[in-house]
Design a protein around this motif. Structure first.
Motif, PDB file in Angstrom:
ATOM      1  N   VAL A 136       1.075  -1.524   0.172  1.00  0.00           N
ATOM      2  CA  VAL A 136      -0.330  -0.023   0.057  1.00  0.00           C
ATOM      3  C   VAL A 136       0.969   1.026  -0.028  1.00  0.00           C
ATOM      4  N   TRP A 137       0.531   2.151  -1.072  1.00  0.00           N
ATOM      5  CA  TRP A 137       1.201   3.334  -1.410  1.00  0.00           C
ATOM      6  C   TRP A 137       0.592   4.265  -1.555  1.00  0.00           C
ATOM      7  N   GLY A 138      -0.053   4.808   0.216  1.00  0.00           N
ATOM      8  CA  GLY A 138      -1.279   6.308  -0.260  1.00  0.00           C
ATOM      9  C   GLY A 138      -2.819   5.845  -0.754  1.00  0.00           C
ATOM     10  N   ALA A 139      -2.985   5.198  -0.563  1.00  0.00           N
ATOM     11  CA  ALA A 139      -4.040   4.484  -0.597  1.00  0.00           C
ATOM     12  C   ALA A 139      -4.792   4.597   1.022  1.00  0.00           C
ATOM     13  N   GLY A 140      -6.398   4.585  -0.094  1.00  0.00           N
ATOM     14  CA  GLY A 140      -7.256   5.231   1.974  1.00  0.00           C
ATOM     15  C   GLY A 140      -8.150   3.773   1.836  1.00  0.00           C
ATOM     16  N   ILE A 141      -9.081   3.638   3.261  1.00  0.00           N
ATOM     17  CA  ILE A 141     -10.232   2.925   2.964  1.00  0.00           C
ATOM     18  C   ILE A 141     -11.827   3.860   2.877  1.00  0.00           C
ATOM     19  N   ASN A 142     -12.250   3.604   2.818  1.00  0.00           N
ATOM     20  CA  ASN A 142     -13.247   3.813   2.145  1.00  0.00           C
ATOM     21  C   ASN A 142     -14.341   4.194   2.487  1.00  0.00           C
ATOM     22  N   GLY A 143     -15.130   4.263   3.822  1.00  0.00           N
ATOM     23  CA  GLY A 143     -16.124   4.018   4.600  1.00  0.00           C
ATOM     24  C   GLY A 143     -17.436   3.517   4.709  1.00  0.00           C
ATOM     25  N   LYS A 144     -17.380   2.690   3.684  1.00  0.00           N
ATOM     26  CA  LYS A 144     -18.339   2.064   3.411  1.00  0.00           C
ATOM     27  C   LYS A 144     -18.176   0.726   2.840  1.00  0.00           C
ATOM     28  N   LEU A 145     -16.911   0.456   2.927  1.00  0.00           N
ATOM     29  CA  LEU A 145     -16.403  -1.137   2.509  1.00  0.00           C
ATOM     30  C   LEU A 145     -14.988  -1.299   3.481  1.00  0.00           C
ATOM     31  N   TRP A 146     -15.444  -1.669   4.632  1.00  0.00           N
ATOM     32  CA  TRP A 146     -14.173  -1.273   5.658  1.00  0.00           C
ATOM     33  C   TRP A 146     -13.581  -2.833   5.873  1.00  0.00           C
ATOM     34  N   PRO A 147     -12.321  -2.813   5.722  1.00  0.00           N
ATOM     35  CA  PRO A 147     -11.103  -3.694   5.417  1.00  0.00           C
ATOM     36  C   PRO A 147     -11.238  -4.864   6.689  1.00  0.00           C
ATOM     37  N   THR A 148     -12.161  -5.556   6.781  1.00  0.00           N
ATOM     38  CA  THR A 148     -12.622  -6.512   7.733  1.00  0.00           C
ATOM     39  C   THR A 148     -11.568  -7.604   8.031  1.00  0.00           C
ATOM     40  N   HIS A 149     -11.178  -7.862   7.096  1.00  0.00           N
ATOM     41  CA  HIS A 149     -10.185  -8.719   6.627  1.00  0.00           C
ATOM     42  C   HIS A 149      -8.768  -8.759   6.619  1.00  0.00           C
ATOM     43  N   VAL A 150      -8.462  -7.545   6.223  1.00  0.00           N
ATOM     44  CA  VAL A 150      -6.710  -7.594   7.245  1.00  0.00           C
ATOM     45  C   VAL A 150      -6.892  -7.351   7.581  1.00  0.00           C
TER      46      VAL A 150
END
Length: 286
Positions: free
Chosen positions: A85-99
């Motif tokens: 990951v370089w500079g990406a973000g989280i959306n807020g409606k699709l949470w990365p619960t598997h990460v």
């Protein structure tokens, strides 16, 4: 240019000596595109060229079989084992619960502190290096943008106000929700990035519910005012504003309100830190 080095760099499936898989979200509609998501592969390609890595071809990340680079966009929910990951973000409606911290994900920079805190809560190390890589686009594609500006100037009136909707908000332009007036030009997020940049550059004021409409306008030094999207959570916008030193940024809810609102304060952004965090040592076999 230097970058943060990782002990995993030589072992990542990301590096095959020939190609660099970069994740790019594509709308689930025939022949549709979103300029903000197209920025990621373009920025990565330009930085590799600057680094003299002409032998590396940027490709769309395959759905399986290789790790990938996630750069521009609210796409971390698409991260998988051994991704970078370089500079990406989280959306807020699709949470990365598997990460989780046992996936071998390497993070060198994120869009803002909200994304960083969310990743830290999942046990993933994340440096305090913030910024959307789309902020680098005008510098990396200056000649191409200038050509697009010249073409745009010859095509019709310039100046005035432009509105860049989020891809989902674009569907509402035909209604009276935003109280559009005839002298406000609509810039579709389905246009190519250099064409969107040109539309921004020839305007006097930019209004946007598109996050990357805001990002490009700020990168180009244009006055810009955010309009709240009816579809997108505020999380990704606030993440970007906080990552660029604007904790008090305010959204308008309509174009008339935006026309009476102040411009966003200028971003506070360390472009050198973001560029130095570019994980080029993980993208090529030494």
């Amino acid at each position: 240019m230097t970058s943060i080095r990782s002990p995993q760099a030589a072992h990542l499936p990301l590096a095959d000596g020939h190609t660099v898989p970069v994740y790019r979200w594509v709308p689930n509609r025939p022949n549709a595109s979103n300029f903000g998501d197209d920025l990621g592969p373009m920025v990565v390609r330009a930085l590799l060229q600057r680094l003299g890595k002409h032998h590396l071809q940027v490709i769309d990340a395959p759905p399986r079989g290789r790790s990938k680079l996630l750069s521009v966009g609210s796409i971390i929910h698409n991260a998988r084992k051994d991704d970078v990951v370089w500079g990406a973000g989280i959306n807020g409606k699709l949470w990365p619960t598997h990460v989780t911290d046992n996936m071998g994900i390497v993070v060198t920079a994120v869009r803002g502190p909200l994304t960083r805190e969310a990743l830290k809560a999942r046990g993933i190390a994340c440096p305090e290096i913030y910024g959307d890589p789309g902020l680098l686009f005008p510098r990396l594609y200056a000649a191409e943008i200038e050509q697009a500006i010249e073409k745009r100037r010859s095509a019709g009136p310039t100046g005035g106000v432009v509105y860049i909707p989020n891809l989902n908000d674009e569907r509402l332009i035909s209604t009276d929700h935003l109280a559009l007036t005839a002298d406000i030009r609509i810039v579709s997020p389905g246009q190519a990035p250099c064409d969107v940049a040109a539309e921004i550059a020839v305007a006097d004021l930019v209004l946007a519910s598109s996050l990357h409409g805001l990002v490009l306008a700020e990168a180009l030094g244009m006055p810009v005012r955010p309009i709240a999207s009816l579809f997108e959570p505020a999380f990704k916008y606030l993440d970007y504003f906080l990552g660029t030193g604007r904790p008090s940024a305010v959204f308008s809810t309509s174009i008339p309100q935006a026309l009476e609102s102040p411009d966003l304060a200028e971003p506070v952004f360390d472009s050198r830190a973001l560029m130095n965090a570019f994980p080029h040592d993980m993208l090529d076999i030494a």
